[in-house]
Design a protein around this motif. Structure first.
Motif, mmCIF file in Angstrom:
data_model
loop_
_atom_site.group_PDB
_atom_site.id
_atom_site.type_symbol
_atom_site.label_atom_id
_atom_site.label_comp_id
_atom_site.label_asym_id
_atom_site.label_seq_id
_atom_site.Cartn_x
_atom_site.Cartn_y
_atom_site.Cartn_z
ATOM 1 N N ASN A 134 -1.872 -67.102 61.353
ATOM 2 C CA ASN A 134 -3.009 -67.951 60.993
ATOM 3 C C ASN A 134 -2.658 -69.404 61.256
ATOM 4 O O ASN A 134 -1.540 -69.832 60.952
ATOM 5 N N LYS A 135 -3.608 -70.137 61.802
ATOM 6 C CA LYS A 135 -3.378 -71.549 62.064
ATOM 7 C C LYS A 135 -4.666 -72.314 61.830
ATOM 8 O O LYS A 135 -5.711 -71.972 62.404
ATOM 9 N N VAL A 136 -4.586 -73.315 60.967
ATOM 10 C CA VAL A 136 -5.706 -74.224 60.771
ATOM 11 C C VAL A 136 -5.286 -75.572 61.332
ATOM 12 O O VAL A 136 -4.223 -76.089 60.975
ATOM 13 N N THR A 137 -6.080 -76.125 62.205
ATOM 14 C CA THR A 137 -5.725 -77.378 62.836
ATOM 15 C C THR A 137 -6.924 -78.305 62.862
ATOM 16 O O THR A 137 -8.079 -77.867 62.786
ATOM 17 N N GLU A 138 -6.632 -79.584 62.967
ATOM 18 C CA GLU A 138 -7.709 -80.571 63.040
ATOM 19 C C GLU A 138 -8.198 -80.698 64.479
ATOM 20 O O GLU A 138 -7.408 -80.619 65.435
ATOM 21 N N TRP A 174 -3.621 -62.349 77.603
ATOM 22 C CA TRP A 174 -4.193 -63.078 76.475
ATOM 23 C C TRP A 174 -5.710 -62.865 76.504
ATOM 24 O O TRP A 174 -6.360 -63.015 77.552
ATOM 25 N N TYR A 175 -6.245 -62.496 75.338
ATOM 26 C CA TYR A 175 -7.680 -62.368 75.157
ATOM 27 C C TYR A 175 -8.094 -63.240 73.968
ATOM 28 O O TYR A 175 -7.285 -63.559 73.099
ATOM 29 N N ARG A 176 -9.378 -63.564 73.913
ATOM 30 C CA ARG A 176 -9.919 -64.300 72.790
ATOM 31 C C ARG A 176 -11.088 -63.500 72.210
ATOM 32 O O ARG A 176 -11.921 -62.967 72.956
ATOM 33 N N GLN A 177 -11.125 -63.438 70.907
ATOM 34 C CA GLN A 177 -12.213 -62.735 70.236
ATOM 35 C C GLN A 177 -12.831 -63.693 69.223
ATOM 36 O O GLN A 177 -12.234 -63.995 68.197
ATOM 37 N N VAL A 197 -9.922 -65.522 67.212
ATOM 38 C CA VAL A 197 -8.664 -64.784 67.170
ATOM 39 C C VAL A 197 -8.144 -64.684 68.594
ATOM 40 O O VAL A 197 -8.861 -64.263 69.494
ATOM 41 N N TYR A 198 -6.914 -65.075 68.785
ATOM 42 C CA TYR A 198 -6.296 -65.005 70.105
ATOM 43 C C TYR A 198 -5.355 -63.812 70.118
ATOM 44 O O TYR A 198 -4.402 -63.744 69.340
ATOM 45 N N LEU A 199 -5.661 -62.869 70.982
ATOM 46 C CA LEU A 199 -4.928 -61.612 71.032
ATOM 47 C C LEU A 199 -4.038 -61.568 72.266
ATOM 48 O O LEU A 199 -4.472 -61.875 73.367
ATOM 49 N N SER A 238 -3.578 -64.075 66.577
ATOM 50 C CA SER A 238 -3.400 -65.366 65.899
ATOM 51 C C SER A 238 -4.786 -65.911 65.594
ATOM 52 O O SER A 238 -5.582 -66.155 66.504
ATOM 53 N N TRP A 239 -5.066 -66.071 64.306
ATOM 54 C CA TRP A 239 -6.372 -66.563 63.879
ATOM 55 C C TRP A 239 -6.335 -68.086 63.889
ATOM 56 O O TRP A 239 -5.619 -68.697 63.096
ATOM 57 N N LEU A 240 -7.102 -68.684 64.762
ATOM 58 C CA LEU A 240 -7.137 -70.139 64.876
ATOM 59 C C LEU A 240 -8.439 -70.672 64.304
ATOM 60 O O LEU A 240 -9.522 -70.222 64.689
#
Lengths: 115, 114
Positions: free
Chosen positions: A10-14, A34-37, A89-91, A110-112
């Protein structure tokens, strides 16, 4: 390891910050995706690495996105100057090219979240 | 360019009823076809795959899929759905030899009602 490992989970960013997402593939798997969901969306292809061949970058949505794979193993997806629409989510996935064919094994993602 | 279409975004079936999820693909040569399932809060799991041979493929959890070249389809079926089958299902297509990228459809969300 036994499976595809991704970090951070998990990542929270500005908004405007850069982020790096890491993928440790299954040992011996030469192909990596790499995929994005995004919320409520399907799997969006981003980039594909196969051995020493030039990567297929056709799915990268903008030049803020880049990825590399060092030594044919670990891969890093970098998003520069993050925007809120990058939240997803980056898979990462790697492929077993054994006799059974190209089965894809996915990491947990990775949940961004960009705020 | 290869592509996958899953025309049904959301499907609701009663527990015990039969299920068919549609998948159409576009690919210029012999395709490798897959179905993956993603349960809530879980990762993606392979249900079944087709490379060659018998066009009716059996998978895990009682699922099967049939490759129909003339219709460019690879529909997923299950004769009797269980509540635990509620999940999102993704169809995917790739190239032979394992050296082509795999493209996924947008998914079909399955709801199972008692």
């Amino acid at each position: 390891g036994a499976g595809v490992s991704q970090s951070p989970s998990n990542k929270v960013t500005e908004k405007g910050k850069d982020v790096e997402l890491r993928c440790d593939p299954i040992s011996g798997h030469t192909a990596l995706y790499w995929y994005r969901q995004s919320l409520g969306q399907g799997l969006e292809f981003l980039i594909y690495f196969q051995g020493n061949s030039a990567p297929d970058k056709s799915g990268l949505p903008s030049d803020r996105f880049s990825a590399e794979r060092t030594g044919g193993s670990v891969s890093t997806l970098t998003i520069q100057r993050t925007q809120q629409e990058d939240s997803a989510v980056y898979l990462c996935a790697t492929v077993d090219r054994g006799d059974s064919g190209n089965t894809i094994y996915f990491g947990e993602g990775s949940w961004l979240t960009v705020v | 360019a290869q592509s996958v279409t899953q025309p049904d975004i959301h499907i609701t079936v009663s527990e015990g009823a039969s299920l068919e999820l549609r998948c159409n693909y576009s690919y210029g040569a012999t395709p490798y076809l897959f179905w993956y399932v993603q349960s809530p809060g879980q990762g993606l799991q392979l249900l079944l795959k087709y490379f060659s041979g018998d066009t009716l493929v059996q998978g895990i959890k009682g699922f099967e899929a049939e490759f129909k070249r003339s219709q460019s389809s690879f529909n997923l079926r299950k004769p009797s759905v269980h509540w635990s089958d509620a999940a999102e299902y993704f169809c995917a297509v790739g190239g032979p030899g394992g050296y082509q990228k795999v493209t996924f459809g947008t998914g079909t969300k399955l709801q199972v009602i008692p």
